[in-house]
Write a protein that holds these residues in place. Structure first.
Motif, mmCIF file in Angstrom:
data_model
loop_
_atom_site.group_PDB
_atom_site.id
_atom_site.type_symbol
_atom_site.label_atom_id
_atom_site.label_comp_id
_atom_site.label_asym_id
_atom_site.label_seq_id
_atom_site.Cartn_x
_atom_site.Cartn_y
_atom_site.Cartn_z
ATOM 1 N N ASP A 151 0.814 -1.210 0.000
ATOM 2 C CA ASP A 151 0.000 0.000 0.000
ATOM 3 C C ASP A 151 0.847 1.259 0.000
ATOM 4 O O ASP A 151 0.512 2.251 -0.638
ATOM 5 C CB ASP A 151 -0.926 0.011 1.225
ATOM 6 C CG ASP A 151 -2.232 -0.704 0.932
ATOM 7 O OD1 ASP A 151 -2.596 -0.785 -0.255
ATOM 8 O OD2 ASP A 151 -2.869 -1.171 1.888
ATOM 9 N N GLU A 152 1.952 1.211 0.750
ATOM 10 C CA GLU A 152 2.825 2.383 0.787
ATOM 11 C C GLU A 152 3.497 2.602 -0.559
ATOM 12 O O GLU A 152 3.593 3.725 -1.049
ATOM 13 C CB GLU A 152 3.870 2.226 1.895
ATOM 14 C CG GLU A 152 3.256 2.242 3.287
ATOM 15 C CD GLU A 152 4.286 2.208 4.398
ATOM 16 O OE1 GLU A 152 5.466 1.935 4.118
ATOM 17 O OE2 GLU A 152 3.893 2.455 5.554
ATOM 18 N N PHE A 202 2.379 1.655 -3.368
ATOM 19 C CA PHE A 202 1.340 2.108 -4.298
ATOM 20 C C PHE A 202 1.021 3.586 -4.106
ATOM 21 O O PHE A 202 0.856 4.337 -5.074
ATOM 22 C CB PHE A 202 0.063 1.270 -4.126
ATOM 23 C CG PHE A 202 -1.098 1.817 -4.903
ATOM 24 C CD1 PHE A 202 -1.085 1.817 -6.286
ATOM 25 C CD2 PHE A 202 -2.185 2.374 -4.240
ATOM 26 C CE1 PHE A 202 -2.147 2.344 -7.006
ATOM 27 C CE2 PHE A 202 -3.245 2.908 -4.956
ATOM 28 C CZ PHE A 202 -3.225 2.901 -6.346
ATOM 29 N N TYR A 203 0.929 4.010 -2.869
ATOM 30 C CA TYR A 203 0.619 5.428 -2.619
ATOM 31 C C TYR A 203 1.654 6.329 -3.291
ATOM 32 O O TYR A 203 1.316 7.304 -3.960
ATOM 33 C CB TYR A 203 0.574 5.688 -1.112
ATOM 34 C CG TYR A 203 0.099 7.079 -0.741
ATOM 35 C CD1 TYR A 203 -1.239 7.430 -0.848
ATOM 36 C CD2 TYR A 203 0.992 8.050 -0.286
ATOM 37 C CE1 TYR A 203 -1.686 8.696 -0.507
ATOM 38 C CE2 TYR A 203 0.555 9.325 0.067
ATOM 39 C CZ TYR A 203 -0.787 9.644 -0.049
ATOM 40 O OH TYR A 203 -1.222 10.902 0.282
ATOM 41 N N LEU A 204 2.909 5.976 -3.144
ATOM 42 C CA LEU A 204 3.961 6.781 -3.777
ATOM 43 C C LEU A 204 3.883 6.672 -5.304
ATOM 44 O O LEU A 204 4.033 7.659 -6.019
ATOM 45 C CB LEU A 204 5.337 6.341 -3.280
ATOM 46 C CG LEU A 204 5.576 6.522 -1.776
ATOM 47 C CD1 LEU A 204 6.965 6.022 -1.395
ATOM 48 C CD2 LEU A 204 5.445 7.985 -1.375
ATOM 49 N N GLN A 205 3.622 5.469 -5.789
ATOM 50 C CA GLN A 205 3.499 5.285 -7.240
ATOM 51 C C GLN A 205 2.357 6.123 -7.808
ATOM 52 O O GLN A 205 2.463 6.672 -8.893
ATOM 53 C CB GLN A 205 3.213 3.816 -7.556
ATOM 54 C CG GLN A 205 4.432 2.959 -7.724
ATOM 55 C CD GLN A 205 4.006 1.598 -8.228
ATOM 56 O OE1 GLN A 205 3.382 0.824 -7.516
ATOM 57 N NE2 GLN A 205 4.331 1.298 -9.476
ATOM 58 N N SER A 206 1.279 6.207 -7.043
ATOM 59 C CA SER A 206 0.111 6.936 -7.541
ATOM 60 C C SER A 206 0.410 8.426 -7.637
ATOM 61 O O SER A 206 -0.393 9.186 -8.163
ATOM 62 C CB SER A 206 -1.094 6.701 -6.634
ATOM 63 O OG SER A 206 -0.977 7.491 -5.465
ATOM 64 N N ARG A 207 1.564 8.838 -7.112
ATOM 65 C CA ARG A 207 1.987 10.235 -7.250
ATOM 66 C C ARG A 207 3.110 10.365 -8.270
ATOM 67 O O ARG A 207 3.890 11.318 -8.252
ATOM 68 C CB ARG A 207 2.429 10.799 -5.899
ATOM 69 C CG ARG A 207 1.337 10.767 -4.827
ATOM 70 C CD ARG A 207 0.038 11.387 -5.313
ATOM 71 N NE ARG A 207 -0.992 11.455 -4.282
ATOM 72 C CZ ARG A 207 -2.231 10.983 -4.430
ATOM 73 N NH1 ARG A 207 -2.583 10.374 -5.545
ATOM 74 N NH2 ARG A 207 -3.109 11.127 -3.474
ATOM 75 N N GLY A 208 3.242 9.341 -9.103
ATOM 76 C CA GLY A 208 4.191 9.438 -10.212
ATOM 77 C C GLY A 208 5.583 8.923 -9.899
ATOM 78 O O GLY A 208 6.484 9.025 -10.728
ATOM 79 N N ILE A 209 5.775 8.366 -8.702
ATOM 80 C CA ILE A 209 7.102 7.882 -8.326
ATOM 81 C C ILE A 209 7.229 6.412 -8.726
ATOM 82 O O ILE A 209 6.377 5.599 -8.378
ATOM 83 C CB ILE A 209 7.318 8.073 -6.811
ATOM 84 C CG1 ILE A 209 7.180 9.560 -6.468
ATOM 85 C CG2 ILE A 209 8.659 7.532 -6.376
ATOM 86 C CD1 ILE A 209 7.067 9.859 -4.991
ATOM 87 N N GLU A 210 8.289 6.079 -9.443
ATOM 88 C CA GLU A 210 8.445 4.702 -9.918
ATOM 89 C C GLU A 210 8.589 3.735 -8.748
ATOM 90 O O GLU A 210 9.150 4.087 -7.719
ATOM 91 C CB GLU A 210 9.673 4.592 -10.831
ATOM 92 C CG GLU A 210 9.390 5.126 -12.221
ATOM 93 C CD GLU A 210 10.649 5.240 -13.061
ATOM 94 O OE1 GLU A 210 11.579 4.436 -12.840
ATOM 95 O OE2 GLU A 210 10.696 6.136 -13.915
ATOM 96 N N GLN A 231 11.973 3.481 -7.086
ATOM 97 C CA GLN A 231 12.325 4.665 -6.296
ATOM 98 C C GLN A 231 11.456 4.740 -5.038
ATOM 99 O O GLN A 231 11.921 5.142 -3.974
ATOM 100 C CB GLN A 231 12.138 5.921 -7.149
ATOM 101 C CG GLN A 231 12.857 7.123 -6.576
ATOM 102 C CD GLN A 231 12.576 8.400 -7.354
ATOM 103 O OE1 GLN A 231 11.823 8.411 -8.325
ATOM 104 N NE2 GLN A 231 13.190 9.485 -6.917
#
Ligand SMILES: Nc1ncnc2c1ncn2[C@@H]1O[C@H](COP(=O)(O)OP(=O)(O)OP(=O)(O)O)[C@@H](O)[C@H]1O
Ligand SMILES: [Mg+2]
Lengths: 256, 443
Positions: free
Chosen positions: B394-395, B397-405, B408
């Motif tokens: 989930d964590e 994914f949360y970062l990914q959903s803000r454009g972070i690969e 990373q």
């Protein structure tokens, strides 16, 4: 002319083998604001997380086309970079990651994707400060860990701050109004309105007509049991508020 | 709890016999030098330790305390006596702390380096120096040195039987020293050394201590340090212990702490280096209302092993103890945590919490964690637990959903897990340096 930004056709999806979306259809055009309302558990958040690419959900049929592109082919970060933004119903706390670092990394990922130079901490600060002012947020939020110890309302504002920075083509706001007092609601609504542009679109998921007094939807949908049952203009929201959902569910049962 | 995704392929210690292991230990013992005349008063302690070691052997994994930490790699390495390297400021510059320009002791390959140390302008009542010189100024040293429980532990005894100098820090009654005291132990060659430190914080005193092990060579040296800390009544010691040895080195260290009533001991132990590293951290509360805080971070990668064995022994009413031990394990590395907390009958109305948190970053990474609470008092609050996890989907994914690969995002989260420990360090320059190191290690 109004381009279709998002087109969802016959979408079915499940989590751990349990079907949740059961033939979901939706079309959103540039410049439009849509609202989805519906009882608890009807699959509203599930749909929004599928748009964002959450790995827990499996799409079993149908399609999602975003700006002419098959969205389901993209990784969550690619979706974000191409302009999908989901403000979560329950924003996650991430201890140890400073909010400002997180915002900058995210902002720069988008810039890089667009072929722009990344901003250093100093230049980014200028950008973020202006957004904070818009959202009437205390700058001290920047130096805390992402959402850690934030109140419900603060978490929601932090989501909108991210949206304001990323300027998405399609913003999906999942219960952005839950837990907000009326002042905070006005601030959030006005910043959503401020982001409105003819080429962008917004999808609002809410239980309360109250928010829609401030953000006027073009289309209101009623969702239940994994499907859109009825769509109408902004007056549908008032009707739902007055009469509840049962009449929609009932008429659907008769019609089916 | 043992979490392991593949069978361990280490462990050929079964092949070395007890005779080999005893002979090897004797070999290590034979490398010690004569005690300098200033420390003649130590002779008896030294002889006693010698006789403890003489009849023993390097432990095998058949011994419960060493079950997960296989020392067979050490047996492959032969050490010889050699003179410490001549090094100057340029080599150690990057390790110096601006906060400690006048409160620093440097030891090179275990030998005191006065030219690199600086202990001028210390406040009255504060003694920072090497043992050989300090014994003149603080004869009470013999009432503290090598007197902690647990001195019979094999490597502790090996140190006591072998050391010929060390660091002494003594803060006299009600003195508070603002500058952190920096004990810097530098390794430059493939040698065996036994760093020793004694810290005496007398009644009502306050001191910040940075104990750091660094290397200028990537060799297979062996550092076997022992640090003893005595807190008088109502004294306060903030201790940061940093192990950044070479990734080929062996590091088996001991920290033994005694706390008189109302004293506060706060330790942040960061272990980044070492082919095999083990830290014995033992805290003995000897008075009422004593407070102990231990925070540990071990980062291991490659095929390295990082081990923390801790003990907190409460003994009196109203004591508190709070421990969080974190490990980050990648590749085929192996982390071990064994944390004992004793709450005997006399320690009523105490409060003890222990948490072991472990992050496994690869399918072949392994952690063995064993929190051990032994409580015989009945009116106490105790909590303990262990978590072993991959990063939360989930964590990520949360970062990914803000454009972070995804990649990373994982690095960011790993960094965050580590930085919570680093952020506790009060010495700013050290905190920054370690933040950089962790940033690089999690990149
Ligand atoms: N990760 C998950 N694991 C198991 N079940 C899930 C998961 N996510 C959603 N569900 C189930 O799917 C159904 C739809 O949930 P969803 O959160 O999408 O509803 P919602 O319409 O957003 O409801 P609310 O108005 O309460 O927010 C519920 O029955 C829920 O329990
Ligand atoms: Mg929901």
């Amino acid at each position: 002319m109004s381009d279709v930004i998002l087109s969802v056709k016959d979408l079915t999806a499940e989590v751990d083998g349990n079907p949740i979306l059961k033939g979901f259809n939706l079309e959103i055009k540039a410049g439009e604001i849509h609202a989805i309302m519906g009882p608890n558990g009807s699959g509203k958040s599930t749909f929004s997380k599928i748009l964002a690419g959450h790995p827990a959900y499996t799409v079993t049929g149908g399609e999602i086309v975003f700006q002419g592109q098959n969205l389901l082919e993209l990784e969550p970060d690619e979706r974000a970079k191409s302009g999908v933004f989901l403000a979560f119903q329950y924003p996650l706390e991430i201890p140890g990651v400073s909010n400002v670092d997180f915002l900058r990394v995210s902002y720069n990922a988008k810039r890089k994707h667009e072929g722009l130079d990344e901003l250093d901490a100093f230049d980014f600060d200028e950008v973020v400060q202006s957004k904070l002012t818009l959202l009437k947020m205390d700058p001290s939020f920047l130096n805390r860990s992402v959402n850690e110890g934030f109140s419900g309302g603060e978490k929601k504002r932090n989501e909108i701050l991210q949206m304001a920075l990323l300027e998405p083509r399609l913003g999906i706001l999942d219960e952005i109004d839950s837990g907000l007092d009326i002042d905070a609601l006005k601030v959030v609504a006005s910043s959503v309105n401020a982001l409105k542009k003819p080429e962008n679109a917004t999808l609002i998921i809410t239980h309360y007509q109250r928010l829609l007094n401030y953000i006027t939807p073009d289309v209101v949908h009623v969702m239940a049991k994994g499907r859109i049952l009825k769509s109408g203009g902004k007056e549908l929201a008032l009707e739902l508020e007055a009469k509840g959902y049962d009449w929609v569910l009932d008429s659907q049962a008769v019609g089916a | 709890m043992t979490i392991q995704s593949t069978l361990s392929d280490v462990g050929n210690l079964g092949l070395s016999t007890k005779v080999d292991r005893a002979a090897y230990l004797l070999g290590l013992l034979s490398l010690r030098s004569e005690l300098p005349s200033e420390l003649a008063g130590l002779q008896e302690i030294r002889d006693r330790a010698f006789s403890v070691v003489r009849d023993r052997a390097i432990p095998s994994t058949r011994e419960e305390e060493w079950r997960f930490t296989d020392l067979s790699g050490l047996l492959q390495v032969q050490f010889q006596n050699s003179a410490p390297s001549e090094i100057g400021f340029p080599q150690i510059e990057s390790f110096l702390l601006p906060e400690s320009t006048n409160s620093r002791l440097v030891f090179v390959d275990g030998v005191y380096a006065p030219a690199l140390s600086a202990v001028d302008d210390l406040p009255d009542g504060v003694l920072v120096g090497n043992l050989a010189a300090g014994v003149q100024l603080f004869p009470k040293l013999y009432e503290h040195l090598a007197l902690h429980p647990g001195g019979e532990e094999i490597f502790t005894a090996l140190n006591t039987a072998s050391f010929t100098d060390g660091a002494i820090v003594r803060v006299s009654q009600n003195q508070a020293i603002a500058s952190p005291i920096h004990l810097l132990f530098v390794s430059t060659q493939e040698a065996l050394c036994h760093p020793r430190a004694l810290v005496v914080a007398e009644t009502g005193s306050s001191v910040t201590l940075v104990e750091e092990y660094v290397s200028l060579a990537e060799g297979a040296y062996f550092t076997n340090p022992v640090t003893e800390i005595w807190l008088g009544e109502n004294a306060e010691v903030r201790h940061t212990r940093v192990q950044r040895d070479s990734v080929a080195a062996f590091h088996i260290g001991k920290t033994a702490v005694s706390q008189a009533r109302d004293s506060r001991y706060d330790c942040t132990a960061v272990s980044l280096g070492g082919k095999l590293s083990r830290h014995h951290l033992e805290v003995y509360q000897t008075g009422e209302q004593t407070d102990t805080k231990l925070n540990g971070l071990t980062i291991v990668d490659g095929d390295r092993l990082g081990d923390t064995h801790s003990l907190i022994a409460l003994s009196q009413p109203y004591g508190t103890a709070n421990q969080v031990n974190k490990t980050i394990v990648s590749d085929r590395a192996h982390a071990v945590f064994n944390g004992k907390v004793f709450v005997p009958k006399a320690a009523q109305l105490t409060n003890a919490a222990q948490l072991s948190r472990n992050l496994l970053l690869s399918p072949k990474a392994r952690v063995d964690t064993k929190p051990q609470l032994e409580i015989t008092a009945d009116n106490v609050k105790c909590a303990h637990g262990a978590t072993v996890s991959q990063l939360e989907d989930d964590e990520v994914f949360y970062l990914q959903s803000r454009g972070i690969e995804a990649d990373q995002a994982r690095k960011l989260l790993t960094y965050a897990f580590a930085i919570e420990v680093i952020d506790r360090i009060s010495v700013a320059s050290l905190r920054h340096a370690l933040t950089q190191l962790v940033r690089i290690q999690s990149a």
